[in-house]
Structure formats: C-alpha cells, structure tokens
Design a protein around this motif. Structure first.
Motif, PDB file in Angstrom:
ATOM      1  N   GLN A 147       0.823  -1.204   0.000  1.00 48.66           N
ATOM      2  CA  GLN A 147       0.000   0.000   0.000  1.00 48.66           C
ATOM      3  C   GLN A 147       0.861   1.259   0.000  1.00 48.66           C
ATOM      4  O   GLN A 147       0.532   2.249  -0.654  1.00 48.66           O
ATOM      5  CB  GLN A 147      -0.923   0.013   1.218  1.00 48.66           C
ATOM      6  CG  GLN A 147      -2.046  -0.997   1.123  1.00 48.66           C
ATOM      7  CD  GLN A 147      -3.159  -0.680   2.093  1.00 48.66           C
ATOM      8  OE1 GLN A 147      -4.040   0.110   1.800  1.00 48.66           O
ATOM      9  NE2 GLN A 147      -3.105  -1.295   3.256  1.00 48.66           N
ATOM     10  N   THR A 148       1.975   1.220   0.737  1.00 51.27           N
ATOM     11  CA  THR A 148       2.888   2.371   0.751  1.00 51.27           C
ATOM     12  C   THR A 148       3.462   2.610  -0.635  1.00 51.27           C
ATOM     13  O   THR A 148       3.501   3.746  -1.128  1.00 51.27           O
ATOM     14  CB  THR A 148       4.026   2.131   1.762  1.00 51.27           C
ATOM     15  OG1 THR A 148       3.468   1.977   3.072  1.00 51.27           O
ATOM     16  CG2 THR A 148       4.993   3.307   1.770  1.00 51.27           C
ATOM     17  N   ALA A 149       3.912   1.543  -1.296  1.00 47.18           N
ATOM     18  CA  ALA A 149       4.465   1.668  -2.645  1.00 47.18           C
ATOM     19  C   ALA A 149       3.422   2.211  -3.614  1.00 47.18           C
ATOM     20  O   ALA A 149       3.712   3.077  -4.457  1.00 47.18           O
ATOM     21  CB  ALA A 149       4.986   0.320  -3.125  1.00 47.18           C
ATOM     22  N   MET A 150       2.204   1.717  -3.500  1.00 47.36           N
ATOM     23  CA  MET A 150       1.130   2.180  -4.383  1.00 47.36           C
ATOM     24  C   MET A 150       0.842   3.664  -4.152  1.00 47.36           C
ATOM     25  O   MET A 150       0.622   4.424  -5.112  1.00 47.36           O
ATOM     26  CB  MET A 150      -0.129   1.350  -4.143  1.00 47.36           C
ATOM     27  CG  MET A 150      -1.258   1.642  -5.111  1.00 47.36           C
ATOM     28  SD  MET A 150      -2.544   0.385  -5.028  1.00 47.36           S
ATOM     29  CE  MET A 150      -1.709  -0.998  -5.811  1.00 47.36           C
ATOM     30  N   HIS A 151       0.876   4.075  -2.895  1.00 48.65           N
ATOM     31  CA  HIS A 151       0.646   5.490  -2.582  1.00 48.65           C
ATOM     32  C   HIS A 151       1.760   6.361  -3.177  1.00 48.65           C
ATOM     33  O   HIS A 151       1.500   7.447  -3.689  1.00 48.65           O
ATOM     34  CB  HIS A 151       0.573   5.667  -1.066  1.00 48.65           C
ATOM     35  CG  HIS A 151       0.098   7.019  -0.635  1.00 48.65           C
ATOM     36  ND1 HIS A 151      -1.199   7.449  -0.839  1.00 48.65           N
ATOM     37  CD2 HIS A 151       0.745   8.041  -0.027  1.00 48.65           C
ATOM     38  CE1 HIS A 151      -1.329   8.683  -0.365  1.00 48.65           C
ATOM     39  NE2 HIS A 151      -0.169   9.069   0.123  1.00 48.65           N
ATOM     40  N   PHE A 152       3.004   5.876  -3.115  1.00 45.98           N
ATOM     41  CA  PHE A 152       4.126   6.587  -3.734  1.00 45.98           C
ATOM     42  C   PHE A 152       3.883   6.794  -5.220  1.00 45.98           C
ATOM     43  O   PHE A 152       4.033   7.904  -5.744  1.00 45.98           O
ATOM     44  CB  PHE A 152       5.417   5.785  -3.555  1.00 45.98           C
ATOM     45  CG  PHE A 152       6.201   6.121  -2.326  1.00 45.98           C
ATOM     46  CD1 PHE A 152       6.643   7.409  -2.088  1.00 45.98           C
ATOM     47  CD2 PHE A 152       6.526   5.136  -1.409  1.00 45.98           C
ATOM     48  CE1 PHE A 152       7.386   7.710  -0.965  1.00 45.98           C
ATOM     49  CE2 PHE A 152       7.256   5.429  -0.273  1.00 45.98           C
ATOM     50  CZ  PHE A 152       7.693   6.722  -0.053  1.00 45.98           C
ATOM     51  N   VAL A 176       7.899  -3.587  -4.597  1.00 46.49           N
ATOM     52  CA  VAL A 176       6.565  -3.333  -5.149  1.00 46.49           C
ATOM     53  C   VAL A 176       6.579  -2.070  -6.005  1.00 46.49           C
ATOM     54  O   VAL A 176       5.994  -2.030  -7.095  1.00 46.49           O
ATOM     55  CB  VAL A 176       5.515  -3.220  -4.031  1.00 46.49           C
ATOM     56  CG1 VAL A 176       4.137  -2.953  -4.615  1.00 46.49           C
ATOM     57  CG2 VAL A 176       5.487  -4.501  -3.201  1.00 46.49           C
ATOM     58  N   ALA A 177       7.247  -1.018  -5.538  1.00 47.18           N
ATOM     59  CA  ALA A 177       7.302   0.238  -6.288  1.00 47.18           C
ATOM     60  C   ALA A 177       7.940   0.033  -7.658  1.00 47.18           C
ATOM     61  O   ALA A 177       7.503   0.624  -8.661  1.00 47.18           O
ATOM     62  CB  ALA A 177       8.080   1.288  -5.501  1.00 47.18           C
ATOM     63  N   VAL A 225      11.271  11.217 -11.313  1.00 45.85           N
ATOM     64  CA  VAL A 225      10.805  10.804  -9.983  1.00 45.85           C
ATOM     65  C   VAL A 225      11.903  10.008  -9.298  1.00 45.85           C
ATOM     66  O   VAL A 225      12.493   9.112  -9.898  1.00 45.85           O
ATOM     67  CB  VAL A 225       9.529   9.929 -10.072  1.00 45.85           C
ATOM     68  CG1 VAL A 225       9.124   9.426  -8.681  1.00 45.85           C
ATOM     69  CG2 VAL A 225       8.385  10.703 -10.708  1.00 45.85           C
ATOM     70  N   ILE A 226      12.184  10.359  -8.040  1.00 47.02           N
ATOM     71  CA  ILE A 226      13.058   9.549  -7.193  1.00 47.02           C
ATOM     72  C   ILE A 226      12.229   9.115  -5.990  1.00 47.02           C
ATOM     73  O   ILE A 226      11.754   9.954  -5.211  1.00 47.02           O
ATOM     74  CB  ILE A 226      14.308  10.328  -6.729  1.00 47.02           C
ATOM     75  CG1 ILE A 226      15.182  10.677  -7.932  1.00 47.02           C
ATOM     76  CG2 ILE A 226      15.096   9.517  -5.697  1.00 47.02           C
ATOM     77  CD1 ILE A 226      16.364  11.572  -7.599  1.00 47.02           C
ATOM     78  N   ILE A 227      12.013   7.817  -5.869  1.00 50.71           N
ATOM     79  CA  ILE A 227      11.291   7.255  -4.716  1.00 50.71           C
ATOM     80  C   ILE A 227      12.339   6.726  -3.749  1.00 50.71           C
ATOM     81  O   ILE A 227      13.058   5.773  -4.057  1.00 50.71           O
ATOM     82  CB  ILE A 227      10.322   6.149  -5.149  1.00 50.71           C
ATOM     83  CG1 ILE A 227       9.209   6.744  -6.020  1.00 50.71           C
ATOM     84  CG2 ILE A 227       9.723   5.440  -3.942  1.00 50.71           C
ATOM     85  CD1 ILE A 227       8.198   5.735  -6.532  1.00 50.71           C
ATOM     86  N   ASP A 228      12.437   7.372  -2.607  1.00 51.47           N
ATOM     87  CA  ASP A 228      13.501   7.083  -1.651  1.00 51.47           C
ATOM     88  C   ASP A 228      12.984   6.168  -0.545  1.00 51.47           C
ATOM     89  O   ASP A 228      12.459   6.622   0.467  1.00 51.47           O
ATOM     90  CB  ASP A 228      14.033   8.400  -1.071  1.00 51.47           C
ATOM     91  CG  ASP A 228      15.291   8.206  -0.256  1.00 51.47           C
ATOM     92  OD1 ASP A 228      15.743   7.060  -0.139  1.00 51.47           O
ATOM     93  OD2 ASP A 228      15.823   9.206   0.264  1.00 51.47           O
ATOM     94  N   LEU A 249      10.431  11.718  -3.407  1.00 53.29           N
ATOM     95  CA  LEU A 249       9.481  11.246  -2.404  1.00 53.29           C
ATOM     96  C   LEU A 249      10.214  10.388  -1.381  1.00 53.29           C
ATOM     97  O   LEU A 249      10.965   9.482  -1.746  1.00 53.29           O
ATOM     98  CB  LEU A 249       8.361  10.430  -3.050  1.00 53.29           C
ATOM     99  CG  LEU A 249       7.463  11.155  -4.051  1.00 53.29           C
ATOM    100  CD1 LEU A 249       8.014  11.043  -5.466  1.00 53.29           C
ATOM    101  CD2 LEU A 249       6.050  10.589  -4.016  1.00 53.29           C
ATOM    102  N   LEU A 250       9.987  10.673  -0.092  1.00 53.76           N
ATOM    103  CA  LEU A 250      10.681   9.964   0.971  1.00 53.76           C
ATOM    104  C   LEU A 250       9.714   9.163   1.827  1.00 53.76           C
ATOM    105  O   LEU A 250       8.661   9.661   2.228  1.00 53.76           O
ATOM    106  CB  LEU A 250      11.403  10.954   1.885  1.00 53.76           C
ATOM    107  CG  LEU A 250      12.524  11.778   1.256  1.00 53.76           C
ATOM    108  CD1 LEU A 250      12.077  13.229   1.124  1.00 53.76           C
ATOM    109  CD2 LEU A 250      13.787  11.694   2.083  1.00 53.76           C
ATOM    110  N   ALA A 251      10.115   7.912   2.126  1.00 54.67           N
ATOM    111  CA  ALA A 251       9.333   7.088   3.042  1.00 54.67           C
ATOM    112  C   ALA A 251       9.637   7.459   4.485  1.00 54.67           C
ATOM    113  O   ALA A 251       8.777   7.384   5.361  1.00 54.67           O
ATOM    114  CB  ALA A 251       9.641   5.610   2.807  1.00 54.67           C
ATOM    115  N   MET A 252      10.894   7.838   4.761  1.00 56.83           N
ATOM    116  CA  MET A 252      11.305   8.307   6.078  1.00 56.83           C
ATOM    117  C   MET A 252      11.955   9.669   5.913  1.00 56.83           C
ATOM    118  O   MET A 252      12.683   9.899   4.952  1.00 56.83           O
ATOM    119  CB  MET A 252      12.276   7.314   6.726  1.00 56.83           C
ATOM    120  CG  MET A 252      11.658   5.972   7.034  1.00 56.83           C
ATOM    121  SD  MET A 252      12.782   4.874   7.949  1.00 56.83           S
ATOM    122  CE  MET A 252      13.987   4.489   6.664  1.00 56.83           C
TER     123      MET A 252
END
Length: 335
Positions: A147-152, A176-177, A225-228, A249-252
């Motif tokens: 779900q986190t990856a999908m939200h990203f 997943v991302a 896009v950089i998904i961190d 985009l940062l997860a933390m």
C-alpha cells in the motif's frame, strides 16, 4: 471449559532475536466486531524488527514508537504485521466477512500475526484474497509495504516514459514500487547491493546501481521521480539530478525534509514530498487484483515453519536473504 491453544512467537523484552520464544497461548476470542483468522502465512519484515527492538530508525518516530510499543518492555508481546489466512470465526456484529473467507493484509500497530491465529476488527486493513493466489504470495507482498508503494506511485503521478529511480529497490516497499512503476511504462533504475541486482532486474528494472560502489547523484543522469525507500537523502544531493519538475518522495524523513517540502510543494518546479501512506480498501483491492492477474508478485527468499520462527528472525537480522522471508505458522517440522 479449557481454551484451545496455539503456537506463537513471543517476547518479554526488547532486543535481538535472542529475546524471542515460541509459546503456547490461548487462541483469542473474537469480540462482536472482530474476526478470528487462521494465519496461513506471515511476512517477516522491517516493521517486525522495529517492534522487536523497540527502536525506530526514523528520528521523528522514536518517541511515538516508544509510546505505542513500550518504553522499557513490549506492550504487545506477539510480533507480526503482514499476513494471509482464513476467517474461522466472526463476531455477532461483523458483516464484511464470513467464515471461510480467504484474506490478506496487515494488523497495523496491533501486531500479533506471527502466531497460528490472530484476532482483528473487521475495519482493520485486510481484504479478500482470490482463490488463485497462494497464501504465501499474499503474505510476502506485504499489505503495508504494498500500500505504501502504491501510494508513492500515485502521488508521483508516474507516466509512460518517465525516468524513475527507486532508492532501495530490493526492500519491501522498493520491490513493489519497481513493479508498479514499470506497469506505468516508466524507465526504472533501482539502487541495491550487488547481491540483490538480479532480483531487482527480475522485478522489471531497466538498470541497477550498486549503491556501495556508485553514488547515483554523481552520475549526471536526471530523473523525473526519485522514490527514496532507503530514507533521508538530503535535498542538496537530490535536487541537481531531478528534471525541472521532478519529484523526490521519501518514506522516512526528518525536520529538514519537511521544511524543504514546505518550500517546494506546489510551486511548479522541483518538489520534495514527505509521504505518509494511509491504508485504504481500494489499495488492498487493487493489490489483490494485481496478485491475481500476475502483474504484481513477490520474490520469496526463505520459508520457515513455526518451530523455526526464531531462525527466521535471525535470517532477517543477519540479512541472509534476497527477497521476502515467509513464516508458515501452521507448519511444525520440529521433533
């Protein structure tokens, strides 16, 4: 009447895998708004390690984590967040599920899924699982991670042809991302260790960078896009490798990232976005559909029966894996 018992992973103290035990505990009784689920498979991931140690790697979450999990000893004794299984009992007020339903998802901050049964409110972040999807697959994809990856991916509004970098592509969110970004038609670069490069390529990445040897911010390539997923990359390093309207985009994140988000968000140029991913039924439904049609799949590295649950925790602790570690609570191979 004596309550039936179940096997469960259990901890009385915070620490390494040595604090874990396997215990016989009573099978929980569902309240009127709860469902009892027989856990067929459970994912062992980063959230379980945080719960076991009682120490979040995310500075902004250190105090909240202590409040939720306990300052000196665990409030919640049975770990485990992401799982799949079968509904075996329902409370009198439950309407969403029925006995026999195959489900998957996560327990949120309740934990408890590293056991043969778990009891959850029907409003918990769980969803129905198609008969064609194995329990192992559903648990390994990680309901929370997915779900986190999908939200990203939704927040980044990734489009066909976008240059996307996934920092930490071999981790639970990153795996997943990577797949979701490829499904959007993006050109995906993943960073990971050399030992996980084949895994990330198998997930669909077009290019892999060994972060131990190469700093992607020094290569001159620019990304939309950089998904961190690995966390905490500073803006001054990322900003030069973003396209004019690129997003980081940062997860933390820390206070400096929140401040930079305030400065950049909605200004029409490069943006830093600190992403919190709320759970929602539509995300779980889409994840379930993608698992069923094969467009989303986990990479399972190790499987452990319930009697080897502590070995599973050591395998995660020592990074002896190239993919997901799955615990099978209904299996008992010990003597």
């Amino acid at each position: 009447m004596t309550k039936q018992s179940m096997k469960a992973l259990y901890q009385e103290a915070f620490g390494g895998p040595e604090v874990l035990q396997i215990r016989d505990l009573p099978i929980p009784e569902p309240k009127e708004n709860e469902v009892l689920i027989k856990v067929e498979a459970a994912h062992m991931g980063n959230g379980d390690q945080v719960a076991r140690t009682g120490n979040s790697p995310w500075p902004l979450m250190k105090i909240p984590a202590k409040i939720m999990m306990g300052f000196f000893k665990p409030k919640l004794k049975v770990p485990g967040g992401e799982f799949s299984g079968t509904v075996t009992r329902v409370g009198s007020n439950v309407s969403k599920y029925k006995v026999g339903d195959r489900v998957f998802g996560f327990t949120d901050m309740q934990f408890g899924a590293h056991a043969q049964f778990v009891c959850l409110p029907e409003t918990a972040p769980i969803g129905l699982l198609d008969d064609t999807v194995s329990f192992e697959t559903a648990a390994a994809i990680g309901g929370s991670n997915a779900q986190t990856a999908m939200h990203f991916v939704r927040t980044a509004d990734i489009k066909s042809g976008d240059q996307v970098l996934i920092n930490g592509a071999s981790g639970g969110i990153g795996r997943v991302a990577t797949q979701l970004a490829k499904a959007k038609g993006a050109i995906v670069t993943g960073t990971c260790s050399a030992q996980n490069s084949e895994l990330v390529l198998a997930l669909g990445a077009d290019e892999v960078i060994d972060y131990r040897k190469t700093d992607f911010t020094q290569q001159g390539k620019k990304y939309d896009v950089i998904i961190d997923c690995a966390g905490f990359l500073p803006w001054h390093k990322v900003e030069p490798v973003l396209t004019p309207k690129g997003k980081h985009l940062l997860a933390m994140f820390g206070f400096s990232h929140l401040w930079k988000q305030r400065q950049t968000k909605g200004k029409g140029g490069k943006q830093q976005l600190c992403v919190l991913a709320p759970s929602s039924p539509d995300k779980l439904e889409e994840i379930g559909k993608r698992l069923a049609d094969g467009s989303l799949k986990p990479i399972i590295s190790h499987r452990f029966s319930m009697d080897k649950a502590i070995d599973a925790a050591w395998a995660y602790e020592n990074k002896r894996r190239e993919g997901c570690i799955v615990l099978l609570p209904q299996e008992w191979n010990g003597q």
